[in-house]
Write a protein that holds these residues in place. Structure first.
Motif, PDB file in Angstrom:
ATOM      1  N   GLU A   1      13.355  -4.009  -3.399  1.00  0.00           N
ATOM      2  CA  GLU A   1      13.252  -4.139  -4.867  1.00  0.00           C
ATOM      3  C   GLU A   1      13.093  -5.608  -5.287  1.00  0.00           C
ATOM      4  N   TYR A   2      13.372  -6.542  -4.351  1.00  0.00           N
ATOM      5  CA  TYR A   2      13.192  -7.978  -4.635  1.00  0.00           C
ATOM      6  C   TYR A   2      11.878  -8.527  -4.075  1.00  0.00           C
ATOM      7  N   VAL A   3      11.170  -7.710  -3.301  1.00  0.00           N
ATOM      8  CA  VAL A   3      10.001  -8.205  -2.568  1.00  0.00           C
ATOM      9  C   VAL A   3       8.724  -7.852  -3.334  1.00  0.00           C
ATOM     10  N   ARG A   4       7.927  -8.888  -3.647  1.00  0.00           N
ATOM     11  CA  ARG A   4       6.728  -8.644  -4.467  1.00  0.00           C
ATOM     12  C   ARG A   4       5.754  -7.700  -3.746  1.00  0.00           C
ATOM     13  N   ASP A   5       5.471  -7.988  -2.474  1.00  0.00           N
ATOM     14  CA  ASP A   5       4.440  -7.231  -1.758  1.00  0.00           C
ATOM     15  C   ASP A   5       5.098  -6.157  -0.868  1.00  0.00           C
ATOM     16  N   VAL A   6       5.479  -5.055  -1.484  1.00  0.00           N
ATOM     17  CA  VAL A   6       6.173  -3.987  -0.748  1.00  0.00           C
ATOM     18  C   VAL A   6       5.269  -3.357   0.328  1.00  0.00           C
ATOM     19  N   PRO A   7       3.981  -3.083   0.046  1.00  0.00           N
ATOM     20  CA  PRO A   7       3.143  -2.471   1.095  1.00  0.00           C
ATOM     21  C   PRO A   7       3.110  -3.297   2.382  1.00  0.00           C
ATOM     22  N   THR A   8       3.042  -4.634   2.250  1.00  0.00           N
ATOM     23  CA  THR A   8       3.012  -5.459   3.465  1.00  0.00           C
ATOM     24  C   THR A   8       4.352  -5.406   4.191  1.00  0.00           C
ATOM     25  N   ALA A   9       5.459  -5.403   3.433  1.00  0.00           N
ATOM     26  CA  ALA A   9       6.786  -5.304   4.072  1.00  0.00           C
ATOM     27  C   ALA A   9       6.906  -3.977   4.827  1.00  0.00           C
ATOM     28  N   LEU A  10       6.429  -2.897   4.235  1.00  0.00           N
ATOM     29  CA  LEU A  10       6.514  -1.593   4.913  1.00  0.00           C
ATOM     30  C   LEU A  10       5.616  -1.579   6.153  1.00  0.00           C
ATOM     31  N   SER A  11       4.428  -2.177   6.050  1.00  0.00           N
ATOM     32  CA  SER A  11       3.574  -2.138   7.248  1.00  0.00           C
ATOM     33  C   SER A  11       4.115  -3.053   8.335  1.00  0.00           C
ATOM     34  N   GLU A  12       4.854  -4.095   7.960  1.00  0.00           N
ATOM     35  CA  GLU A  12       5.505  -4.928   8.970  1.00  0.00           C
ATOM     36  C   GLU A  12       6.590  -4.138   9.714  1.00  0.00           C
ATOM     37  N   MET A  13       7.366  -3.340   8.966  1.00  0.00           N
ATOM     38  CA  MET A  13       8.397  -2.528   9.647  1.00  0.00           C
ATOM     39  C   MET A  13       7.728  -1.481  10.535  1.00  0.00           C
ATOM     40  N   HIS A  14       6.613  -0.932  10.047  1.00  0.00           N
ATOM     41  CA  HIS A  14       5.857   0.051  10.838  1.00  0.00           C
ATOM     42  C   HIS A  14       5.383  -0.591  12.141  1.00  0.00           C
ATOM     43  N   ARG A  15       4.854  -1.796  12.044  1.00  0.00           N
ATOM     44  CA  ARG A  15       4.372  -2.522  13.230  1.00  0.00           C
ATOM     45  C   ARG A  15       5.518  -2.780  14.212  1.00  0.00           C
TER      46      ARG A  15
ATOM     47  N   ARG B   1       4.069   6.744   3.269  1.00  0.00           N
ATOM     48  CA  ARG B   1       2.943   7.456   3.907  1.00  0.00           C
ATOM     49  C   ARG B   1       1.740   6.530   4.033  1.00  0.00           C
ATOM     50  N   SER B   2       1.479   5.747   2.990  1.00  0.00           N
ATOM     51  CA  SER B   2       0.334   4.819   3.050  1.00  0.00           C
ATOM     52  C   SER B   2       0.506   3.791   4.162  1.00  0.00           C
ATOM     53  N   ALA B   3       1.767   3.443   4.462  1.00  0.00           N
ATOM     54  CA  ALA B   3       2.011   2.458   5.529  1.00  0.00           C
ATOM     55  C   ALA B   3       1.883   3.094   6.915  1.00  0.00           C
ATOM     56  N   GLY B   4       1.675   4.424   6.955  1.00  0.00           N
ATOM     57  CA  GLY B   4       1.452   5.084   8.244  1.00  0.00           C
ATOM     58  C   GLY B   4       2.634   5.913   8.726  1.00  0.00           C
ATOM     59  N   PHE B   5       3.704   5.996   7.914  1.00  0.00           N
ATOM     60  CA  PHE B   5       4.870   6.781   8.349  1.00  0.00           C
ATOM     61  C   PHE B   5       4.638   8.265   8.069  1.00  0.00           C
ATOM     62  N   GLU B   6       5.357   9.098   8.822  1.00  0.00           N
ATOM     63  CA  GLU B   6       5.322  10.543   8.563  1.00  0.00           C
ATOM     64  C   GLU B   6       6.768  11.053   8.483  1.00  0.00           C
ATOM     65  N   ASP B   7       6.892  12.342   8.192  1.00  0.00           N
ATOM     66  CA  ASP B   7       8.218  12.971   8.089  1.00  0.00           C
ATOM     67  C   ASP B   7       9.111  12.201   7.098  1.00  0.00           C
TER      68      ASP B   7
ATOM     69  N   ALA C   1      13.284 -15.426   7.686  1.00  0.00           N
ATOM     70  CA  ALA C   1      11.873 -15.069   7.495  1.00  0.00           C
ATOM     71  C   ALA C   1      11.737 -14.123   6.315  1.00  0.00           C
ATOM     72  N   ASP C   2      10.507 -13.984   5.865  1.00  0.00           N
ATOM     73  CA  ASP C   2      10.205 -13.071   4.769  1.00  0.00           C
ATOM     74  C   ASP C   2       9.955 -11.669   5.332  1.00  0.00           C
ATOM     75  N   ALA C   3      10.348 -10.666   4.564  1.00  0.00           N
ATOM     76  CA  ALA C   3      10.141  -9.269   4.994  1.00  0.00           C
ATOM     77  C   ALA C   3       8.666  -8.963   5.194  1.00  0.00           C
ATOM     78  N   THR C   4       7.782  -9.765   4.604  1.00  0.00           N
ATOM     79  CA  THR C   4       6.344  -9.502   4.725  1.00  0.00           C
ATOM     80  C   THR C   4       5.723 -10.189   5.945  1.00  0.00           C
ATOM     81  N   ALA C   5       6.525 -10.931   6.694  1.00  0.00           N
ATOM     82  CA  ALA C   5       6.007 -11.610   7.909  1.00  0.00           C
ATOM     83  C   ALA C   5       7.147 -11.646   8.928  1.00  0.00           C
ATOM     84  N   LEU C   6       7.429 -10.508   9.539  1.00  0.00           N
ATOM     85  CA  LEU C   6       8.590 -10.403  10.433  1.00  0.00           C
ATOM     86  C   LEU C   6       8.297 -11.100  11.767  1.00  0.00           C
TER      87      LEU C   6
END
Ligand SMILES: C[S@@+](CC[C@H](N)C(=O)[O-])C[C@H]1O[C@@H](n2cnc3c(N)ncnc32)[C@H](O)[C@@H]1O
Length: 261
Positions: free
Chosen positions: A116-130, A183-189, A94-99
């Protein structure tokens, strides 16, 4: 000029490269920063040939589990073989942007030299956050390729090789924006550690030594340089190595952050 393709040939090359001293050192740093506990459920995004999956299985024990996700079927085949016999390891293409994992189902997520290979980094980060449960920890690691300092006689040729190498991926200096993006993806610390991989020896165990054949191959085949130019550059480096004059350093960045409880 095109991004690296994680096909069968590269899988074999990376499998060898990932057994070298500096890459083993990197895995040690990642494991320490991830701080996996027995019983943890861990998500490895862009798991590649599965070295982290098998090492993390040791850390989480029989009560825990590790899920590896990768976009390359060739990589996943090798990773699944490496983890054979562990019924608490699962793999998904699967793609990092649709886990393909449920919400809030992991205590840890790790993603080493993938974004560094993934075009849409914000979506990949929010997927990990989810995918992380509240309080769960993410670890992302990438290289800032602008930190490469490579001694050369022909400095102009070296600058051209490094500029061509920048095309092997989408984001050559991604760590510069990671803190804000996390931080934009919702992570803290959000915390960052920088690790220099520096050597004065041209040996396969050093990060730059193991990369040199890959750079030579990529810049000639896909980076827009000729075979002769690529070979001339690599030959000069081998000569510097033989004379005891080799020097190369590159800085890699480890970010950790937490999903708000
Ligand atoms: C440099 S390798 C790193 C492998 C592994 N994380 C490690 O450090 O051992 C990059 C990996 O990211 C995977 N990858 C690249 N783009 C991806 C994407 N959009 N989604 C998922 N995996 C991706 C590649 O197939 C490859 O296995």
């Amino acid at each position: 000029m095109s991004q690296l393709e994680f096909d069968q040939r590269l899988v074999q090359q990376l499998e060898r490269l990932y057994t070298t001293r500096d890459v083993r050192r990197r895995r040690g740093l990642v494991r320490a920063a991830l701080d996996a506990r027995p019983g943890d459920r861990i998500l490895d995004v862009g798991c590649g040939p599965g070295f982290y999956v098998t090492e993390l299985l040791e850390a989480v024990g029989r009560e825990g589990s590790v899920v590896g996700v990768d976009i390359s079927a060739d990589m996943l085949a090798v990773a699944a073989k490496r983890a054979a016999g562990h019924d608490n390891a699962r793999f998904y293409e699967a793609d990092a942007t649709a886990l393909p994992v449920p919400d809030a189902s992991f205590e840890r997520a790790v993603c080493v030299q993938v974004l560094e290979y993934v075009r849409d980094v914000p979506t990949a980060l929010s997927e990990m956050h989810r995918a992380l449960r509240p309080g769960g920890r993410v670890l992302v690691w990438d290289v800032d390729w602008a930190t490469v300092s490579w001694h050369a006689i022909d400095q102009q040729l070296t600058r051209r090789v490094l500029a061509a190498w920048d095309n092997h991926l989408t984001h050559p200096s991604l760590p510069r924006t990671f803190a804000a993006q996390l931080r934009s993806a919702g992570f803290e610390d959000v915390r960052m550690d920088a690790h220099a991989f520096a050597t004065t020896e041209l040996i396969p165990d050093a990060y730059s030594g193991s990369l040199l054949p890959l750079l030579e191959q990529y810049v000639a085949e896909q980076g827009g340089m000729s075979q002769e130019e690529a070979k001339a550059w690599a030959d000069e480096q081998r000569e510097l190595g033989d004379r005891g004059e080799f020097f190369c350093t590159v800085t890699q960045f480890c970010f950790t952050a937490t999903r708000r409880s």
